[in-house]
Design an enzyme around this catalytic site. Sequence first.
Site, PDB file in Angstrom:
ATOM      1  NE  ARG A  47      -3.517   2.418   2.590  1.00 49.11           N
ATOM      2  CZ  ARG A  47      -4.503   2.597   3.459  1.00 49.11           C
ATOM      3  NH1 ARG A  47      -4.786   1.666   4.348  1.00 49.11           N
ATOM      4  NH2 ARG A  47      -5.204   3.709   3.432  1.00 49.11           N
ATOM      5  CE1 TYR A  76     -11.439   5.656  -1.528  1.00 48.06           C
ATOM      6  CE2 TYR A  76     -13.655   5.553  -0.587  1.00 48.06           C
ATOM      7  CZ  TYR A  76     -12.322   5.169  -0.578  1.00 48.06           C
ATOM      8  OH  TYR A  76     -11.873   4.298   0.385  1.00 48.06           O
ATOM      9  CB  CYS A 111     -18.159  -0.513  -0.207  1.00 51.88           C
ATOM     10  SG  CYS A 111     -17.150   0.964   0.097  1.00 51.88           S
ATOM     11  CG  ASN A 146     -11.131  -1.590  -1.173  1.00 53.12           C
ATOM     12  OD1 ASN A 146     -12.249  -1.521  -1.654  1.00 53.12           O
ATOM     13  ND2 ASN A 146     -10.821  -1.031  -0.011  1.00 53.12           N
ATOM     14  CG  HIS A 173     -13.919   3.136  -3.251  1.00 44.40           C
ATOM     15  ND1 HIS A 173     -12.648   2.754  -2.896  1.00 44.40           N
ATOM     16  CD2 HIS A 173     -14.724   2.716  -2.240  1.00 44.40           C
ATOM     17  CE1 HIS A 173     -12.685   2.125  -1.729  1.00 44.40           C
ATOM     18  NE2 HIS A 173     -13.940   2.089  -1.323  1.00 44.40           N
TER      19      HIS A 173
END
Length: 421
Positions: A90, A244, A164, A144, A194
């Site tokens: 990440r 987002y 989500c 995700n 998102h």
Amino acid sequence: MKLAVVGGGSTYTPELIDGFARLRDTLPISELVLIDPAADRLDLVGGLARRIFAKQGHPGEIVTTSDLDAGVEGADAVLLQLRVGGQAARQQDETWPLECGCVGQETTGAGGLAKALRTVPVVLDIAERVRRTNPDAWIIDFTNPVGIVTRALLQAGHKAVGLCNVAIGLQRKFAALLQVTPAEVHLDHVGLNHLTWELGVRLGGPQGGNVLPKLLAEHGDTIADDLRLPRQVLDRLGVVPSYYLRYFYAHDEVVRELGTKPSRAAEVAAMERELLAMYGDPALDEKPELLAKRGGAFYSEAAVDLAASLLGNGGSPVQVVNTYNNGTLPFLADDAVIEVPARVDGTGAVPLPVPELDPLYAGLIAHVTAYEDLALEAALRGGRDRVFRALLAHPLVGQYAYADGLTDRLIEHNREHLAWA
């Protein structure tokens, strides 16, 4: 009822355990299996999970294992909440895109594509092993990028629904502002994972009166602050975008910000170290307050509700999930995966009709869906050219020089997770 959680060693898991304990009448679990290859984390999380169940008087058994096949055997539902490459991957997703002047984020843009390429093959392998062991099990995907991963699962013929926490978080927030119970709030939540907008906020059910104009008039400043968007943007749109959308509506501003502060991955990694130290305390028997800052708020309530409905044990009849479009948005293919309110029962999720979309939203949804088509092709088949095509198609990239540079960086930083590289 047996449930299995793949990625059970996640620091998220105590949030899930707390929900299972509190909502045991909705989802009566007799056995919960936490599955994770990281034995050290699993021991810490499993110990706290058992203490939470014991404190709240839950009679279910909690089992921890690193053996996926044994863990999912006989499970009625399998929840996926894994992170391939961990926080280290990440961290990379959130940094190297900035070198090309693009947003560094783990679920959208170039970083989101990297996560999809790492994740889709692993999830499909897990799902195939679940199917061999227990073909009737439902797969609930919280991993995700949820839209792309759920589409991969559905296209491979698995019984899967994507989940989500954005919608349930907004539902809870709006209910507090309106001083009503969350059950009274129904969202006209439309888009892709998102990439969603609240087109309406209705009281009493899908056919209730729309109080979104009142909500924006009386609480627009609070909502705008939470989204980190100017109040006038909400007033001009007349809807509430998910947070987002800031990556799209304020791209250059976000890139400048990200270049001047530690990454979210670094913050989360530090938080996880602190949380795991807390989980090792034998006196701790509830989820710590710090966990609320980790993310995933209300995930447990959404997961319990969805699992209960899929397993025929009640649950809300209408829930916001990720599932096949099947004509709901007429400008998308039937096999696109969208995030909308759906009727959920033991046969799966069927999207409800949604309001007609303004081209302002429909255009971006169509654009990102085209990217997701190419992203899934790259995840399934590999190859530099497929990665480049997906990046060039993404509205947060869109220039060939950026796409070329990002392709090289993506492959360089993810080579160990890409079988074809």
